[in-house]
Scaffold this active site. Structure first.
Site, PDB file in Angstrom:
ATOM      1  N   ASN A 112       0.918  -1.181   0.043  1.00  0.00           N
ATOM      2  CA  ASN A 112       0.139  -0.019  -0.031  1.00  0.00           C
ATOM      3  C   ASN A 112       0.897   1.163   0.136  1.00  0.00           C
ATOM      4  O   ASN A 112       1.673   1.291   1.043  1.00  0.00           O
ATOM      5  CB  ASN A 112      -0.848  -0.106   1.232  1.00  0.00           C
ATOM      6  CG  ASN A 112      -1.717   1.189   1.277  1.00  0.00           C
ATOM      7  OD1 ASN A 112      -1.437   2.322   0.942  1.00  0.00           O
ATOM      8  ND2 ASN A 112      -3.027   0.999   1.952  1.00  0.00           N
ATOM      9  N   GLU A 154      -3.972   1.765  -2.975  1.00  0.00           N
ATOM     10  CA  GLU A 154      -4.079   3.049  -2.703  1.00  0.00           C
ATOM     11  C   GLU A 154      -2.857   4.001  -3.695  1.00  0.00           C
ATOM     12  O   GLU A 154      -2.372   4.761  -3.164  1.00  0.00           O
ATOM     13  CB  GLU A 154      -3.703   3.418  -1.111  1.00  0.00           C
ATOM     14  CG  GLU A 154      -4.782   3.353  -0.368  1.00  0.00           C
ATOM     15  CD  GLU A 154      -5.014   4.344   0.913  1.00  0.00           C
ATOM     16  OE1 GLU A 154      -4.270   3.955   1.902  1.00  0.00           O
ATOM     17  OE2 GLU A 154      -5.414   5.363   0.772  1.00  0.00           O
ATOM     18  N   ASP A 214      -3.919  -4.823   1.014  1.00  0.00           N
ATOM     19  CA  ASP A 214      -4.245  -4.393   2.356  1.00  0.00           C
ATOM     20  C   ASP A 214      -5.395  -4.715   2.817  1.00  0.00           C
ATOM     21  O   ASP A 214      -6.439  -4.299   2.113  1.00  0.00           O
ATOM     22  CB  ASP A 214      -3.946  -2.635   2.251  1.00  0.00           C
ATOM     23  CG  ASP A 214      -4.524  -2.127   3.586  1.00  0.00           C
ATOM     24  OD1 ASP A 214      -4.770  -2.825   4.481  1.00  0.00           O
ATOM     25  OD2 ASP A 214      -4.513  -0.893   3.277  1.00  0.00           O
ATOM     26  N   ASN A 260      -6.833  -4.415   5.992  1.00  0.00           N
ATOM     27  CA  ASN A 260      -7.177  -3.531   6.896  1.00  0.00           C
ATOM     28  C   ASN A 260      -7.924  -4.390   7.831  1.00  0.00           C
ATOM     29  O   ASN A 260      -8.938  -3.958   8.593  1.00  0.00           O
ATOM     30  CB  ASN A 260      -8.403  -2.621   6.367  1.00  0.00           C
ATOM     31  CG  ASN A 260      -7.753  -1.268   6.003  1.00  0.00           C
ATOM     32  OD1 ASN A 260      -6.786  -0.726   6.743  1.00  0.00           O
ATOM     33  ND2 ASN A 260      -7.974  -0.470   4.963  1.00  0.00           N
ATOM     34  N   ASP A 299      -1.342  -5.838   6.195  1.00  0.00           N
ATOM     35  CA  ASP A 299      -1.259  -6.135   4.781  1.00  0.00           C
ATOM     36  C   ASP A 299      -0.804  -7.866   4.710  1.00  0.00           C
ATOM     37  O   ASP A 299       0.227  -8.077   5.566  1.00  0.00           O
ATOM     38  CB  ASP A 299      -0.268  -5.408   4.046  1.00  0.00           C
ATOM     39  CG  ASP A 299      -0.510  -4.021   4.258  1.00  0.00           C
ATOM     40  OD1 ASP A 299      -1.156  -3.349   3.307  1.00  0.00           O
ATOM     41  OD2 ASP A 299      -0.261  -3.206   5.218  1.00  0.00           O
ATOM     42  N   ASP A 338       2.792   4.933   4.799  1.00  0.00           N
ATOM     43  CA  ASP A 338       2.508   4.645   6.188  1.00  0.00           C
ATOM     44  C   ASP A 338       2.683   2.893   6.181  1.00  0.00           C
ATOM     45  O   ASP A 338       2.630   2.226   7.302  1.00  0.00           O
ATOM     46  CB  ASP A 338       1.414   5.065   6.715  1.00  0.00           C
ATOM     47  CG  ASP A 338       0.177   4.989   5.903  1.00  0.00           C
ATOM     48  OD1 ASP A 338       0.065   4.702   4.951  1.00  0.00           O
ATOM     49  OD2 ASP A 338      -0.938   5.469   6.392  1.00  0.00           O
ATOM     50  N   HIS A 339       2.547   2.337   5.078  1.00  0.00           N
ATOM     51  CA  HIS A 339       2.746   0.723   5.122  1.00  0.00           C
ATOM     52  C   HIS A 339       4.267   0.351   4.387  1.00  0.00           C
ATOM     53  O   HIS A 339       4.665   0.978   3.564  1.00  0.00           O
ATOM     54  CB  HIS A 339       1.882   0.030   3.942  1.00  0.00           C
ATOM     55  CG  HIS A 339       0.358   0.571   4.463  1.00  0.00           C
ATOM     56  ND1 HIS A 339      -0.458  -0.480   5.083  1.00  0.00           N
ATOM     57  CD2 HIS A 339      -0.521   1.543   4.387  1.00  0.00           C
ATOM     58  CE1 HIS A 339      -1.774   0.072   5.047  1.00  0.00           C
ATOM     59  NE2 HIS A 339      -1.727   1.204   4.897  1.00  0.00           N
TER      60      HIS A 339
END
Length: 256
Positions: free
Chosen positions: A7, A34, A146, A148, A217, A246-247
Site C-alpha cells: 500500500n 492506494e 491491504d 485492513n 497487509d 505508512d505501510h
DNA sequence: ATGGTTGCTTAGCAA
C-alpha cells in the site's frame, strides 16, 4: 518467483521510492494499493523503463489498485463483476505464468458500527463470493493486499488497547477468516509464528519509531502455491527515511 | 473524548 504487495499511499507521491525499491528487490510481480490516481496519471512509462508492465484500476483521489509484472501479463480483470454498482476501485486481477494474482484494497471501515464498517464487512463477503465464483482452490492463486484487518492479537502492538476496535474487531476477523477458509494460507504465518511483525504504522505520534504497528497487509495463496512458498517477510526498512508510505511491503518467494 | 500526520485538493475528507 518473488511476489510483493505494498500500500503506497499515492503512487505519484511515492513514485521515486517505489521505482528505487523495484530496482533494489526486482520482484516478478508487485501488487499495489492506494495508488490514488486515474489510470492516465499513473507513471506507466517509468514503470516500463524499470522493466514492468502494469495492469491498472484507478480513480481520482481515493483507492486505486494495480499489478506490476516483469513477466507478460496474460489476462486482466477489474472489480467483482457481481452486479453490484461499484464506484470504488479496490480490486484487480491478472494472470501471469498461469498464476492468478489479485490485488485487493479492503475498505478501512473507519469505526466499528459505522456505515463504512458495514460496507467493509459486505465488501469482504463479496470478495469471498468472488473467489467462489471465479476460481477453484486447486488453482494457482495469490491474493495480495491491504486487508485492513489484523488477524490475531499477536499482529497488534497493543492488543488490549485495540481490542474490539476497527482493524481488530471480531466481525472483521471473522470476515477475513471466511476468505481464508475458501482455501488460502497466510504466507507469512506459514513461515513464522513470531509476534510483533507489522506492516502498517500510523504517521501520527511517532508510530513507526515506537514500533506501534499492526500487520494488516497480507499475501495469501492457494494449496498448489503454498507448497512452492520458500519464504515470506515484511520489508520494514522500506518504511524508514523521508516521505515513506505508512505501510511496508510484504514479500513472498515461490519456487519455479 | 480528542488530537496527532499525510495526501489530495485547496476546506475538508479519508486513512
Amino acid at each position: 518467483m518473488l511476489i510483493a504487495t505494498w500500500n503506497v499511499n499515492s503512487i505519484r507521491a511515492r513514485k521515486d521510492r517505489v521505482l528505487s525499491w523495484l530496482d533494489d528487490h526486482k520482484p516478478d510481480v508487485l501488487c499495489l494499493q492506494e495508488t490514488k490516481t486515474v489510470d492516465q496519471n499513473f507513471p506507466v512509462q517509468e514503470f516500463l523503463q524499470a522493466g514492468y508492465t502494469v495492469a491498472l484500476h484507478g480513480q481520482k483521489t481515493y483507492n486505486g489498485v494495480a499489478i506490476c509484472s516483469r513477466r507478460p501479463i496474460q489476462t486482466t480483470d477489474t472489480g467483482f463483476d457481481d452486479g453490484i454498482t461499484e464506484d470504488q476501485a479496490r480490486l484487480i486481477s491478472a494472470t501471469v505464468d498461469g498464476i492468478h494474482f489479485i490485488s485487493a484494497y479492503v475498505p478501512n471501515g473507519q469505526e466499528v458500527g459505522s456505515e463504512k464498517y458495514e460496507f467493509k464487512l459486505a465488501w469482504m463477503a463479496r470478495l469471498r463470493s468472488f473467489l467462489d465464483r471465479r476460481f477453484d482452490p486447486q488453482d494457482a492463486i495469490v491474493l495480495c493486499g491491504d486487508f485492513n484487518v489484523a488477524p490475531e492479537d499477536r499482529d497488534v502492538y497493543d492488543p488490549i488497547g485495540w481490542r474490539g476496535s476497527i482493524l481488530c474487531s471480531e466481525a472483521e476477523r471473522g470476515a477475513l477468516q471466511r476468505i481464508v477458509d475458501w482455501g488460502l494460507v497466510d504466507t507469512l504465518r506459514h513461515h513464522t509464528q513470531e509476534a510483533g511483525l507489522y506492516s502498517w504504522w500510523d504517521y501520527r505520534q511517532l508510530g513507526f519509531p515506537k514500533n506501534r504497528g499492526l500487520r494488516i497487509d497480507h499475501i495469501y495463496c492457494s494449496a498448489p502455491m503454498i507448497s512452492r512458498c520458500a519464504e515470506s517477510r515484511i520489508d520494514r526498512d522500506a518504511r524508514k527515511g523521508k516521505q515513506p508510505s505508512d505501510h511496508a511491503p510484504v514479500l513472498a518467494t515461490f519456487n519455479d
